[in-house]
Design an enzyme around this catalytic site. Structure first.
Site, PDB file in Angstrom:
ATOM      1  N   ASN A   1       0.840  -1.171  -0.071  1.00  0.00           N
ATOM      2  CA  ASN A   1       0.022  -0.047   0.036  1.00  0.00           C
ATOM      3  C   ASN A   1       0.827   1.297   0.132  1.00  0.00           C
ATOM      4  OD1 ASN A   1      -1.659   2.270   0.533  1.00  0.00           O
ATOM      5  ND2 ASN A   1      -2.397   1.348   2.733  1.00  0.00           N
TER       6      ASN A   1
ATOM      7  N   LYS B   1       0.096   4.081   0.012  1.00  0.00           N
ATOM      8  CA  LYS B   1      -0.280   5.350   0.246  1.00  0.00           C
ATOM      9  C   LYS B   1      -0.144   6.659  -0.346  1.00  0.00           C
ATOM     10  CE  LYS B   1      -0.066   2.997   5.046  1.00  0.00           C
ATOM     11  NZ  LYS B   1      -0.024   3.058   6.260  1.00  0.00           N
TER      12      LYS B   1
ATOM     13  N   HIS C   1      -9.195   0.971   4.982  1.00  0.00           N
ATOM     14  CA  HIS C   1      -8.086   1.105   5.771  1.00  0.00           C
ATOM     15  C   HIS C   1      -8.384   2.013   6.776  1.00  0.00           C
ATOM     16  CE1 HIS C   1      -4.023   2.332   6.511  1.00  0.00           C
ATOM     17  NE2 HIS C   1      -3.562   1.280   5.882  1.00  0.00           N
TER      18      HIS C   1
ATOM     19  N   GLU D   1      -6.812   4.513   8.187  1.00  0.00           N
ATOM     20  CA  GLU D   1      -6.420   5.824   7.746  1.00  0.00           C
ATOM     21  C   GLU D   1      -7.862   6.585   7.001  1.00  0.00           C
ATOM     22  OE1 GLU D   1      -2.798   5.300   5.461  1.00  0.00           O
ATOM     23  OE2 GLU D   1      -2.156   4.760   7.526  1.00  0.00           O
TER      24      GLU D   1
ATOM     25  N   GLU E   1      -4.999  -4.991  10.441  1.00  0.00           N
ATOM     26  CA  GLU E   1      -4.180  -4.281  10.734  1.00  0.00           C
ATOM     27  C   GLU E   1      -4.450  -3.489  11.978  1.00  0.00           C
ATOM     28  OE1 GLU E   1      -2.194  -2.698   6.768  1.00  0.00           O
ATOM     29  OE2 GLU E   1      -4.016  -1.551   6.989  1.00  0.00           O
TER      30      GLU E   1
ATOM     31  N   GLY F   1       2.626   2.303  10.719  1.00  0.00           N
ATOM     32  CA  GLY F   1       3.872   3.353  10.836  1.00  0.00           C
ATOM     33  C   GLY F   1       4.299   3.750  12.100  1.00  0.00           C
TER      34      GLY F   1
ATOM     35  N   SER G   1       3.468  -2.186  10.311  1.00  0.00           N
ATOM     36  CA  SER G   1       5.180  -2.323  10.524  1.00  0.00           C
ATOM     37  C   SER G   1       5.836  -3.639  10.225  1.00  0.00           C
ATOM     38  CB  SER G   1       5.544  -2.026  11.906  1.00  0.00           C
ATOM     39  OG  SER G   1       4.948  -0.623  12.254  1.00  0.00           O
TER      40      SER G   1
HETATM   41  P1  13P Z   1       3.190   0.352   7.747  1.00  0.00           P
HETATM   42  O1  13P Z   1       3.770  -0.975   7.299  1.00  0.00           O
HETATM   43  O2  13P Z   1       4.011   1.461   7.289  1.00  0.00           O
HETATM   44  O3  13P Z   1       2.926   0.380   9.212  1.00  0.00           O
HETATM   45  O4  13P Z   1       1.625   0.503   7.216  1.00  0.00           O
HETATM   46  C1  13P Z   1       0.543  -0.693   7.282  1.00  0.00           C
HETATM   47  C2  13P Z   1      -0.286  -0.241   6.387  1.00  0.00           C
HETATM   48  O5  13P Z   1      -1.181   0.641   6.839  1.00  0.00           O
HETATM   49  C3  13P Z   1      -0.654  -0.951   5.114  1.00  0.00           C
HETATM   50  O6  13P Z   1      -2.120  -0.667   4.746  1.00  0.00           O
END
Ligand code: 13P
Length: 250
Positions: free
Chosen positions: A9, A11, A95, A97, A167, A173, A213
Site C-alpha cells: 500500500n 499510500k 483502511h 486511515e 491491521e 507506521g 510495521s
Molecule cells: P506500515 O507498514 O507503514 O505500518 O503501514 C501498514 C499499512 O497501513 C498498510 O496498509
C-alpha cells in the site's frame, strides 16, 4: 492450501517518476520463481502508468480506495468503473486511515465492498483495533463488529475474491509490530468468525493478511503463523529492496 499474498500500500507516496522507478525495480525481482502473489497499490494518478509497466509482469495492481457510486456529482471521488478502465484488479477498502482521517463508517465500507464486487474488483478489506481499544480489552469485539458490518448482505459466492487485512491501528507506521502471537490470535479469531458467518470451507480458503510495521526483519516469523496468509505493507513497500525481501520471506 492458501497461497501467500503480499500487497504494497503505497499510500500518498510516489509521483509518476517515483512510480516508474519503483515498479521497474520490483519487476527485476518478481518472476516465475516467486511463490507469493504480489500486488502493488499506487495512488490513483499512477494507476494507468502501473498498467502499462505491469503488462507483461506477474505483479498485480490495485487502488487504495474507491467511491460506491457509479458516477455523478461527487467531487474528488473515483468510481469502480474508472478503476476498471485502467486495469485495476484489486481495491483496498476500509483502511484505518480512511476510517479515522476521512470518517468512513462500517456502513460506508459495506457499500464500497458491495460496489467493488459488483464491478469485479477484488476487495482488500481492512479491519483492526486502535491502541485504546486493545488496552480496554475489546480487540475481538471491535474486529467482530467491523467484519459483521463489512460483510453484511453479501454471499459466500460474492465474497470469493475478497482478502481481509488485519491491521492493528497501533502498529501502523509506528514501528511497533504486533507480536507473532498477538497477530495469530486475532487472525484465528477472524477465521472462526467468518466460518460462523459464512461457512467453514469459505473460511479455510480466505486469505487473511497482517499489516502494521511489516519489514524484512519480522516478515518471516509473522508469515509462518498458521492463520497469517500474507502481508499488507506500508512503509517497507516504498523501497524495492525491502519489499522484495518481504516477498522472498513469503
Ligand atoms: P506500515 O507498514 O507503514 O505500518 O503501514 C501498514 C499499512 O497501513 C498498510 O496498509
Amino acid at each position: 492450501m492458501r497461497n501467500k499474498v503480499i500487497a504494497g500500500n503505497w499510500k500518498m507516496n510516489n509521483d509518476l517518476n517515483g512510480t516508474v522507478n519503483l515498479i521497474s525495480e520490483l519487476k527485476k525481482g518478481v518472476n516465475d520463481q516467486t511463490k507469493a502473489t504480489v500486488i502493488v497499490c499506487p495512488p490513483f494518478t499512477s494507476l494507468e502508468t502501473a498498467q502499462t509497466l505491469l503488462k507483461d509482469s506477474l505483479i498485480k495492481f490495485g487502488a487504495q480506495n474507491m467511491y460506491f457510486e457509479e458516477s455523478g456529482a461527487f467531487t474528488g471521488e473515483i468510481s469502480p468503473s474508472m478503476l476498471k478502465s485502467v486495469g485495476c484488479e484489486y481495491v483496498i477498502l476500509g483502511h484505518s486511515e480512511r476510517r479515522t482521517i476521512f470518517g468512513e463508517t462500517d456502513q460506508i465500507i459495506n457499500k464500497k465492498i458491495k460496489t467493488a464486487i459488483k464491478h469485479n474488483l477484488k476487495p482488500i478489506f481492512c479491519i483492526g483495533e486502535t491502541l485504546e481499544e486493545r488496552e480496554k480489552g475489546i480487540t475481538f469485539e471491535v474486529c467482530e463488529r467491523q467484519v459483521r458490518f463489512g460483510l453484511e448482505g453479501l454471499t459466500e459466492a460474492e465474497l470469493s475474491t475478497m482478502i481481509i487485512a488485519y491491521e492493528p491501528v497501533w502498529a501502523i507506521g509506528t514501528g511497533k509490530t504486533a507480536t507473532n502471537e498477538q497477530a495469530q490470535e486475532v487472525h484465528a479469531f477472524i477465521r472462526k468468525l467468518v466460518a460462523k458467518l459464512l461457512s467453514e470451507n469459505f473460511a479455510q480458503n480466505l486469505v487473511i493478511q497482517y499489516g502494521g510495521s511489516v519489514k524484512p526483519e519480522n516478515a518471516k516469523e509473522l508469515l509462518a503463523q498458521p492463520d497469517i496468509d500474507g502481508a499488507l505493507v506500508g512503509g517497507a513497500c516504498l523501497k524495492a529492496d525491502s519489499f522484495l525481501k518481504i516477498i522472498d520471506a513469503a
